[in-house]
Motif scaffolding. Structure first.
Motif, mmCIF file in Angstrom:
data_model
loop_
_atom_site.group_PDB
_atom_site.id
_atom_site.type_symbol
_atom_site.label_atom_id
_atom_site.label_comp_id
_atom_site.label_asym_id
_atom_site.label_seq_id
_atom_site.Cartn_x
_atom_site.Cartn_y
_atom_site.Cartn_z
ATOM 1 N N SER A 165 0.820 -1.219 0.000
ATOM 2 C CA SER A 165 0.000 0.000 0.000
ATOM 3 C C SER A 165 0.852 1.267 0.000
ATOM 4 C CB SER A 165 -0.930 -0.005 1.220
ATOM 5 O OG SER A 165 -0.166 -0.063 2.418
ATOM 6 N N ARG A 166 2.128 1.177 0.378
ATOM 7 C CA ARG A 166 2.990 2.366 0.440
ATOM 8 C C ARG A 166 3.926 2.454 -0.758
ATOM 9 N NH1 ARG A 166 5.836 2.340 6.135
ATOM 10 N NH2 ARG A 166 6.679 4.257 5.249
ATOM 11 N N TYR A 167 3.706 1.596 -1.759
ATOM 12 C CA TYR A 167 4.597 1.586 -2.911
ATOM 13 C C TYR A 167 3.811 1.888 -4.177
ATOM 14 C CZ TYR A 167 7.743 -0.751 0.328
ATOM 15 O OH TYR A 167 8.518 -1.057 1.404
ATOM 16 N N ALA A 168 4.462 2.605 -5.099
ATOM 17 C CA ALA A 168 3.827 2.964 -6.364
ATOM 18 C C ALA A 168 4.908 3.143 -7.421
ATOM 19 C CB ALA A 168 2.998 4.240 -6.217
ATOM 20 N N ALA A 169 4.504 3.039 -8.682
ATOM 21 C CA ALA A 169 5.384 3.319 -9.814
ATOM 22 C C ALA A 169 5.045 4.713 -10.339
ATOM 23 C CB ALA A 169 5.196 2.272 -10.908
ATOM 24 N N ALA A 170 6.065 5.536 -10.600
ATOM 25 C CA ALA A 170 5.839 6.923 -10.997
ATOM 26 C C ALA A 170 6.474 7.196 -12.355
ATOM 27 C CB ALA A 170 6.407 7.878 -9.956
ATOM 28 N N VAL A 171 5.784 8.006 -13.148
ATOM 29 C CA VAL A 171 6.285 8.432 -14.456
ATOM 30 C C VAL A 171 6.204 9.963 -14.499
ATOM 31 C CG1 VAL A 171 6.037 8.250 -16.941
ATOM 32 C CG2 VAL A 171 5.449 6.302 -15.494
ATOM 33 N N PHE A 172 7.298 10.604 -14.882
ATOM 34 C CA PHE A 172 7.337 12.071 -14.945
ATOM 35 C C PHE A 172 7.309 12.501 -16.409
ATOM 36 C CE2 PHE A 172 9.508 16.215 -14.909
ATOM 37 C CZ PHE A 172 8.740 16.870 -13.957
ATOM 38 N N ARG A 173 6.354 13.369 -16.768
ATOM 39 C CA ARG A 173 6.241 13.838 -18.146
ATOM 40 C C ARG A 173 5.647 15.250 -18.168
ATOM 41 N NH1 ARG A 173 1.992 11.108 -22.220
ATOM 42 N NH2 ARG A 173 0.605 12.180 -20.751
ATOM 43 N N LYS A 174 6.379 16.154 -18.822
ATOM 44 C CA LYS A 174 5.894 17.521 -19.049
ATOM 45 C C LYS A 174 5.460 18.202 -17.752
ATOM 46 C CE LYS A 174 4.285 16.521 -23.745
ATOM 47 N NZ LYS A 174 3.126 16.503 -24.673
ATOM 48 N N GLY A 175 6.291 18.094 -16.729
ATOM 49 C CA GLY A 175 5.996 18.775 -15.481
ATOM 50 C C GLY A 175 4.907 18.110 -14.661
ATOM 51 N N GLU A 176 4.508 16.887 -15.032
ATOM 52 C CA GLU A 176 3.464 16.172 -14.300
ATOM 53 C C GLU A 176 4.021 14.827 -13.799
ATOM 54 O OE1 GLU A 176 -0.233 17.773 -17.132
ATOM 55 O OE2 GLU A 176 0.432 15.667 -17.199
ATOM 56 N N LEU A 177 3.634 14.485 -12.604
ATOM 57 C CA LEU A 177 4.054 13.214 -12.019
ATOM 58 C C LEU A 177 2.828 12.310 -11.909
ATOM 59 C CD1 LEU A 177 6.447 11.672 -10.740
ATOM 60 C CD2 LEU A 177 5.631 12.472 -8.511
ATOM 61 N N HIS A 178 2.873 11.186 -12.615
ATOM 62 C CA HIS A 178 1.758 10.227 -12.619
ATOM 63 C C HIS A 178 2.207 8.979 -11.851
ATOM 64 C CE1 HIS A 178 -0.527 12.326 -15.891
ATOM 65 N NE2 HIS A 178 0.698 12.840 -16.092
ATOM 66 N N THR B 81 1.124 5.149 -10.115
ATOM 67 C CA THR B 81 0.202 4.007 -10.169
ATOM 68 C C THR B 81 0.512 3.074 -9.003
ATOM 69 O OG1 THR B 81 0.153 4.135 -12.587
ATOM 70 C CG2 THR B 81 -0.649 2.095 -11.563
ATOM 71 N N PRO B 82 -0.463 2.732 -8.176
ATOM 72 C CA PRO B 82 -0.204 1.811 -7.047
ATOM 73 C C PRO B 82 0.256 0.440 -7.555
ATOM 74 C CG PRO B 82 -2.334 2.903 -6.805
ATOM 75 C CD PRO B 82 -1.863 3.204 -8.195
ATOM 76 N N LEU B 83 1.162 -0.169 -6.814
ATOM 77 C CA LEU B 83 1.663 -1.493 -7.173
ATOM 78 C C LEU B 83 0.778 -2.580 -6.578
ATOM 79 C CD1 LEU B 83 5.529 -1.104 -6.685
ATOM 80 C CD2 LEU B 83 4.290 -1.313 -8.837
ATOM 81 N N THR B 84 0.526 -3.611 -7.374
ATOM 82 C CA THR B 84 -0.227 -4.768 -6.875
ATOM 83 C C THR B 84 0.672 -5.713 -6.090
ATOM 84 O OG1 THR B 84 -1.692 -4.612 -8.783
ATOM 85 C CG2 THR B 84 -1.701 -6.698 -7.562
ATOM 86 N N GLY B 85 1.898 -5.846 -6.537
ATOM 87 C CA GLY B 85 2.813 -6.750 -5.850
ATOM 88 C C GLY B 85 4.250 -6.464 -6.225
#
Length: 686
Positions: A113-126, A128-132
């Motif tokens: 629940s405390r981990y996620a994958a992040a993608v940075f593009r055009k000044g925005e940080l997206h 996504t929560p990790l399932t496992g």
């Protein structure tokens, strides 16, 4: 911003978006056994499958067999061990070479629940929560398949034995039992057991997947789902929390668990909790707390129906027999790397001192504290603690053993008492070296000492004159009786204190056993001493060797010595017909019993000891079957391992029409099978 934060100005503001398109199917793979610079991106992925509920993944990747770093012969050998020589669809390696490997996953953490994958593009940080989060490690399941192949080959070589066993199994009676209702506590233990988890994992079916490389167009399409699909401000809420509230959300305070403390003393044992432990732990816990106990009392504290044989095995691991009662071992009370709570003396020194105290109580009922302290030279507090474990002070009598001698246990279990006596003799030998004392220094004062009979020359002459008038035959008979009454001294060596087996092939020294008894076990001497020369194998030794080789057919010198030690240990206390038996005498005995040494050409890099490289086989039994056995020995003088077809071809060449049963018999009697090869017993190298 608060006025106090002006010295930490905001440099840039970044909008953070939560992407949910892959929220329930995004996994992070880690490869802990491979450096990050060596990725598997360019490796051909042959197969992928997943069990979503259990978060188990398996990947099958190709191995570059044409690489200069690939050992082709080793790859072919592994494939041969796994699949054998047959060709079918079930083969793991279709090209008869290990050309692929499997990676199996384990969960790095169960809470993502405390981990996620992040993608940075055009000044925005997206994000996504990790399932496992899964760690991919090489799987060695092909080794299990190779072992199964080996077992199948061995079963096939056994031939008729298996069919006979199956026939016997068909007539076994079937016992029908009705299961009682399962309690909630039993159900919780069952669902947490390893067997239940394995069964649950096997029930979920595998879902086969199609792997797409990093540069594949489908992968590029899927990566777009890492971005939030809708960036409309109306659908995204602004964070309105204060900094403290936001930190509390990120790192919530740990909830303190309320532990209900027992109202009883900490040193009081709960029998209900004790009986939930394995039997060995129950016995160890009881002995560690009680220190000394008769065996009958120990059985009374355990659950009803407990097997006494199993308890005997457990008690010998944690306690020693003193006067028929069990006393906890010193290394259980004082584990390694600990020290005395009174004087900070290391545990090793404490164990030696306490062993000396217990050994003294194997000789006599009472000991003097001053004598103990003068010998072991430990602080008075430690000496007093040793004595309080097993004794009580008596006026003008020193410290007396706490319990009466349990003669009933000794009478009921003579084998255990004899084994414990041998252990004490080994401990005594070590204590003599450490504390530099002699056995005679602590002989029990209440035990009568043997008196040597000395007859002077004048007395002998007078006796001869008095008997001169008697019948000559009567005189000769009296002289023979007198000679027979002379004492016989046989020099023997002490026995090691190991639990498994004695180190030497000699019996305990009779001089080290006090008169009367040791540990309450009667010390008697057999009248059937072996009066043969120490360099000549006695008839009893030859009889033992003959019976042993009739049972095993092939033995190394090391294995024969082990069996001989077990034979000595199984004899009643004090009953021995063997003198000190050396390796040379053992080898002479084998030659006299129609056995011969087989000169097996072990490889140069073998790690076997010298005694393990001396291999002896039964050469002649008087049967016509001996010629088959001797031919097998001849094959093993050329190589330390053979194949079955080599023996079959040689037997067919020297003796026509040799039935399969004879081949099976000679291999079963003399050899052991491993990885498709046959080795003489005791010669297989791990």
């Amino acid at each position: 911003m608060a006025s106090g934060d002006d010295d930490d100005p905001i440099i840039e503001e970044i909008d953070v978006y939560l992407a949910k398109s892959l929220a329930d199917k995004l996994y992070l793979f880690q490869y802990p056994v491979r450096p990050s610079t060596m990725t598997y991106d360019d490796v051909n992925h042959l197969m992928a499958k997943i069990k979503p509920k259990q978060q188990r993944v398996e990947l099958e990747m190709a191995i570059n067999a044409s690489s200069p770093n690939y050992c082709r012969s080793k790859g072919e050998q592994i494939a041969l061990n796994v699949d054998g020589t047959t060709f079918d669809e079930t083969n793991t390696y279709s090209v008869k070479m290990m050309d692929k490997q499997t990676f199996s996953s384990i969960q790095a953490t169960t809470n993502t629940s405390r981990y996620a994958a992040a993608v940075f593009r055009k000044g925005e940080l997206h994000i996504t929560p990790l399932t496992g989060i899964l760690q991919m490690r090489p799987s060695f399941s092909y080794l299990d398949k190779a072992d199964n192949k080996t077992r199948e080959r061995e079963a096939a070589n056994e031939g008729g034995d298996s069919s006979q066993d199956e026939a016997e199994e068909d007539v076994k009676a079937v016992t029908v039992r009705f299961a009682r209702p399962e309690s909630e506590q039993a159900r919780q233990r069952r669902i947490q057991s390893y067997e239940f988890l394995q069964k649950k994992q096997a029930e979920e079916p595998w879902i086969h997947l199609h792997y797409h490389g990093v540069k594949d167009s489908r992968s590029e399409h899927e990566r777009q789902y890492l971005f939030c699909q809708s960036v409309d401000a109306s659908e995204n809420s602004e964070l309105v929390k204060t900094p403290k509230e936001y930190l509390a959300m990120l790192m919530p305070p740990l909830a303190e668990e309320k532990v209900v403390k027992s109202v009883g003393p900490s040193n009081v044992l709960s029998m209900a909790q004790l009986r939930t432990l394995p039997l060995g732990d129950q016995v160890k816990t009881l002995m560690k707390n009680v220190k000394i106990m008769p065996f009958a009392n120990l059985m009374g504290l355990l659950a009803s129906g407990t097997d006494s044989t199993a308890v005997l095995r457990c008690i010998q691991q944690v306690a020693l027999l003193v006067q028929g009662n069990w006393v906890v071992k010193s290394d259980v009370l004082y584990p390694k790397n600990t020290c005395s709570p009174h004087s900070s003396v290391p545990a090793e020194v404490l164990c030696r001192g306490r062993d000396f105290v217990m050994w003294r109580f194997t000789l006599e009922r009472s000991v003097m504290r001053k004598e103990i302290a003068a010998t072991i030279k430990l602080p008075p507090e430690d000496v007093k603690e040793f004595l309080e474990h097993v004794a009580v002070p008596r006026v003008n009598r020193g410290w007396e053993f706490l319990l009466p001698t349990d003669a009933e246990f000794i009478k009921k279990h003579p084998d255990v008492a004899h084994r414990q006596q041998m252990l004490w003799l080994g401990i005594q030998s070590k204590l003599e070296k450490v504390f530099n004392f002699s056995k005679e220094d602590f002989m029990p004062k209440n035990c009568p000492q043997p008196e040597s009979v000395h007859v002077s020359g004048e007395e002998r002459l007078k006796m001869a004159q008095e008997r001169a008038h008697e019948n000559t035959s009567s005189l000769q008979k009296d002289l023979d009786t007198k000679r027979a009454g002379s004492s016989v001294h046989i020099k023997q060596e002490p026995v090691s204190d190991k639990d498994d087996e004695p180190m030497d092939t000699t019996c305990p020294p009779s001089s080290s056993i006090p008169n009367g008894s040791v540990n309450g076990y009667p010390s008697t001497t057999s009248p059937n001493f072996d009066h043969t020369n120490g360099n000549t194998p006695s008839p009893e030794l030859q009889d033992f060797v003959t019976k042993t080789f009739r049972k095993h057919f092939v033995l190394t010198l090391n294995e024969l010595k082990r069996l001989f030690n077990l034979h000595l240990a199984s004899m009643p206390a004090g009953w021995s017909v063997f003198q000190s038996v050396s390796d040379h005498v053992l080898q002479d005995a084998m030659l006299l019993c129609r056995c011969k040494q087989i000169m097996v050409p072990f490889p140069a890099q073998t790690t076997a000891a010298a005694d393990e490289q001396k291999v002896f086989g039964l050469w002649e039994t008087g049967e016509d079957f001996d010629k088959h056995r001797r031919l097998l020995y001849e094959l093993f003088t050329k190589n330390y391992r053979i194949r079955r077809n080599m023996l079959q071809a040689r037997l067919a060449l020297d003796f026509e029409d040799v039935p399969k049963a004879d081949i099976d018999r000679v291999l079963k009697e003399c050899c052991i099978s491993h990885a498709g090869m046959w080795y003489l017993k005791g010669t297989i190298q791990s």
